[in-house]
Scaffold this motif. Structure first.
Motif, PDB file in Angstrom:
ATOM      1  N   UNK A 186       0.827  -1.213   0.000  1.00 24.47           N
ATOM      2  CA  UNK A 186       0.000   0.000   0.000  1.00 24.47           C
ATOM      3  C   UNK A 186       0.862   1.263   0.000  1.00 24.47           C
ATOM      4  N   UNK A 187       0.351   2.287  -0.651  1.00 23.86           N
ATOM      5  CA  UNK A 187       1.034   3.581  -0.669  1.00 23.86           C
ATOM      6  C   UNK A 187       1.166   4.153   0.741  1.00 23.86           C
ATOM      7  N   UNK A 188       0.167   3.917   1.571  1.00 18.93           N
ATOM      8  CA  UNK A 188       0.194   4.448   2.943  1.00 18.93           C
ATOM      9  C   UNK A 188       1.398   3.898   3.711  1.00 18.93           C
ATOM     10  N   UNK A 189       1.658   2.579   3.586  1.00 17.71           N
ATOM     11  CA  UNK A 189       2.814   1.986   4.265  1.00 17.71           C
ATOM     12  C   UNK A 189       4.113   2.610   3.766  1.00 17.71           C
ATOM     13  N   UNK A 190       4.273   2.710   2.454  1.00 17.20           N
ATOM     14  CA  UNK A 190       5.527   3.215   1.910  1.00 17.20           C
ATOM     15  C   UNK A 190       5.698   4.701   2.192  1.00 17.20           C
ATOM     16  N   UNK A 191       4.604   5.435   2.297  1.00 16.00           N
ATOM     17  CA  UNK A 191       4.691   6.831   2.712  1.00 16.00           C
ATOM     18  C   UNK A 191       5.217   6.908   4.152  1.00 16.00           C
ATOM     19  N   UNK A 192       4.717   6.022   5.014  1.00 20.47           N
ATOM     20  CA  UNK A 192       5.188   5.998   6.406  1.00 20.47           C
ATOM     21  C   UNK A 192       6.666   5.620   6.481  1.00 20.47           C
ATOM     22  N   UNK A 193       7.081   4.667   5.657  1.00 20.33           N
ATOM     23  CA  UNK A 193       8.489   4.239   5.646  1.00 20.33           C
ATOM     24  C   UNK A 193       9.381   5.388   5.190  1.00 20.33           C
ATOM     25  N   UNK A 194       8.992   6.063   4.121  1.00 21.52           N
ATOM     26  CA  UNK A 194       9.784   7.206   3.627  1.00 21.52           C
ATOM     27  C   UNK A 194       9.840   8.287   4.700  1.00 21.52           C
ATOM     28  N   UNK A 195       8.711   8.550   5.340  1.00 25.95           N
ATOM     29  CA  UNK A 195       8.665   9.560   6.403  1.00 25.95           C
ATOM     30  C   UNK A 195       9.597   9.178   7.556  1.00 25.95           C
ATOM     31  N   UNK A 196       9.578   7.888   7.961  1.00 28.43           N
ATOM     32  CA  UNK A 196      10.447   7.423   9.049  1.00 28.43           C
ATOM     33  C   UNK A 196      11.917   7.575   8.698  1.00 28.43           C
ATOM     34  N   UNK A 197      12.265   7.351   7.426  1.00 31.64           N
ATOM     35  CA  UNK A 197      13.675   7.397   7.025  1.00 31.64           C
ATOM     36  C   UNK A 197      14.182   8.808   6.753  1.00 31.64           C
ATOM     37  N   UNK A 198      13.341   9.647   6.173  1.00 30.46           N
ATOM     38  CA  UNK A 198      13.812  10.976   5.795  1.00 30.46           C
ATOM     39  C   UNK A 198      13.488  12.039   6.829  1.00 30.46           C
ATOM     40  N   UNK A 199      12.426  11.848   7.567  1.00 28.25           N
ATOM     41  CA  UNK A 199      12.050  12.827   8.573  1.00 28.25           C
ATOM     42  C   UNK A 199      11.213  13.963   8.022  1.00 28.25           C
ATOM     43  N   UNK A 200      11.577  14.494   6.861  1.00 27.97           N
ATOM     44  CA  UNK A 200      10.825  15.604   6.284  1.00 27.97           C
ATOM     45  C   UNK A 200      10.629  15.350   4.798  1.00 27.97           C
ATOM     46  N   UNK A 201       9.393  15.480   4.397  1.00 27.94           N
ATOM     47  CA  UNK A 201       9.058  15.318   2.983  1.00 27.94           C
ATOM     48  C   UNK A 201       8.527  16.656   2.492  1.00 27.94           C
ATOM     49  N   UNK A 202       9.176  17.180   1.470  1.00 23.19           N
ATOM     50  CA  UNK A 202       8.739  18.463   0.912  1.00 23.19           C
ATOM     51  C   UNK A 202       7.453  18.246   0.112  1.00 23.19           C
ATOM     52  N   UNK A 203       6.670  19.287  -0.097  1.00 24.22           N
ATOM     53  CA  UNK A 203       5.464  19.159  -0.931  1.00 24.22           C
ATOM     54  C   UNK A 203       5.788  18.674  -2.344  1.00 24.22           C
ATOM     55  N   UNK A 204       6.941  19.093  -2.861  1.00 20.33           N
ATOM     56  CA  UNK A 204       7.363  18.675  -4.191  1.00 20.33           C
ATOM     57  C   UNK A 204       7.635  17.162  -4.230  1.00 20.33           C
ATOM     58  N   UNK A 205       8.313  16.661  -3.180  1.00 22.15           N
ATOM     59  CA  UNK A 205       8.576  15.221  -3.087  1.00 22.15           C
ATOM     60  C   UNK A 205       7.265  14.452  -2.928  1.00 22.15           C
ATOM     61  N   UNK A 206       6.382  14.983  -2.115  1.00 24.47           N
ATOM     62  CA  UNK A 206       5.093  14.331  -1.893  1.00 24.47           C
ATOM     63  C   UNK A 206       4.284  14.264  -3.185  1.00 24.47           C
ATOM     64  N   UNK A 207       4.300  15.322  -3.946  1.00 19.75           N
ATOM     65  CA  UNK A 207       3.584  15.358  -5.223  1.00 19.75           C
ATOM     66  C   UNK A 207       4.133  14.305  -6.186  1.00 19.75           C
ATOM     67  N   UNK A 208       5.467  14.224  -6.271  1.00 16.10           N
ATOM     68  CA  UNK A 208       6.097  13.227  -7.145  1.00 16.10           C
ATOM     69  C   UNK A 208       5.768  11.811  -6.661  1.00 16.10           C
ATOM     70  N   UNK A 209       5.841  11.593  -5.354  1.00 11.15           N
ATOM     71  CA  UNK A 209       5.554  10.263  -4.796  1.00 11.15           C
ATOM     72  C   UNK A 209       4.102   9.856  -5.043  1.00 11.15           C
ATOM     73  N   UNK A 210       3.193  10.804  -4.927  1.00 13.85           N
ATOM     74  CA  UNK A 210       1.785  10.497  -5.201  1.00 13.85           C
ATOM     75  C   UNK A 210       1.571  10.175  -6.681  1.00 13.85           C
ATOM     76  N   UNK A 211       2.376  10.793  -7.524  1.00 18.01           N
ATOM     77  CA  UNK A 211       2.258  10.565  -8.963  1.00 18.01           C
ATOM     78  C   UNK A 211       2.789   9.188  -9.363  1.00 18.01           C
ATOM     79  N   UNK A 212       3.955   8.822  -8.854  1.00 19.82           N
ATOM     80  CA  UNK A 212       4.580   7.545  -9.257  1.00 19.82           C
ATOM     81  C   UNK A 212       4.273   6.409  -8.297  1.00 19.82           C
TER      82      UNK A 212
END
Length: 191
Positions: A130-156
């Motif tokens: 699920x995208x929700x799990x991988x979003x949580x994993x990215x958040x745990x590893x990076x700490x901060x996700x920019x809106x630009x990164x979030x937009x790209x991640x939602x797209x791909x």
């Protein structure tokens, strides 16, 4: 933990092996095992046969080999083993947890463990991809996700975003910026 258990713990329905056309149902509740059957026959002596039901406590079921054999014939050995475990009080509480709680737990697993967990059941496969799990994993590893990164991640997709190497991500972000600048310039030219 017992409060997590619903009244009906397990239910299975099936048809007896050929040539029989009879239907069966087995229910396991918190207190008993219920076995029901419906005879299906064109023969005149069985036309008036009414559906049947057998109810036994968990302890009685564990001591009743004839019922166990009937369940194994209709539903298979793995179903019988599952019913044995429930009657002995061996419940898998992990699968009863809400998806949000499971996602939180899974987000802290190693990647190899997530891959293995995704092979356990359809539910865990869905959760692990699920995208929700991988979003949580990215958040745990990076700490901060920019809106630009979030937009790209939602797209791909967040999983694809996670597994894309850093150089490719930077290139994709650069292209998005260029495209955004190009559309802004086009808007200014048309005004």
């Amino acid at each position: 933990m017992a409060s997590l258990l619903p009244e009906t713990l397990f239910e299975a329905r099936g048809q007896a092996p050929a040539p029989s056309k009879d239907f069966y149902q087995v229910l396991v509740t918190r207190k008993e095992v219920i076995f029901r059957w419906w005879k299906i026959s064109l023969r005149s002596e069985f036309r008036e046969t009414k559906p049947g039901e057998l109810r036994e406590s968990h302890d009685d079921f564990l001591d009743d080999p004839s019922l166990q054999i009937q369940i194994a014939i209709v539903f298979g050995g793995s179903t019988l083993e599952h019913i044995f475990n429930m009657c002995r009080g061996n419940f898998d509480f992990l699968v009863r947890l809400p998806d949000a709680v499971l996602l939180y737990i899974v987000s802290y697993l190693d990647l190899e463990d997530i891959a293995r967990l995704s092979q356990v059941s359809h539910r865990f496969e869905t959760l692990c991809n699920s995208d929700k799990l991988w979003e949580m994993i990215v958040q745990n590893l990076t700490g901060k996700i920019t809106p630009e990164m979030s937009s790209l991640a939602n797209e791909v997709g967040w999983k694809q975003f996670f597994f894309t190497n850093k150089l490719q991500l930077q290139l994709q972000l650069h292209r998005r910026r260029q495209t955004a600048r190009g559309s802004t310039s086009d808007d200014q030219l048309s005004d």
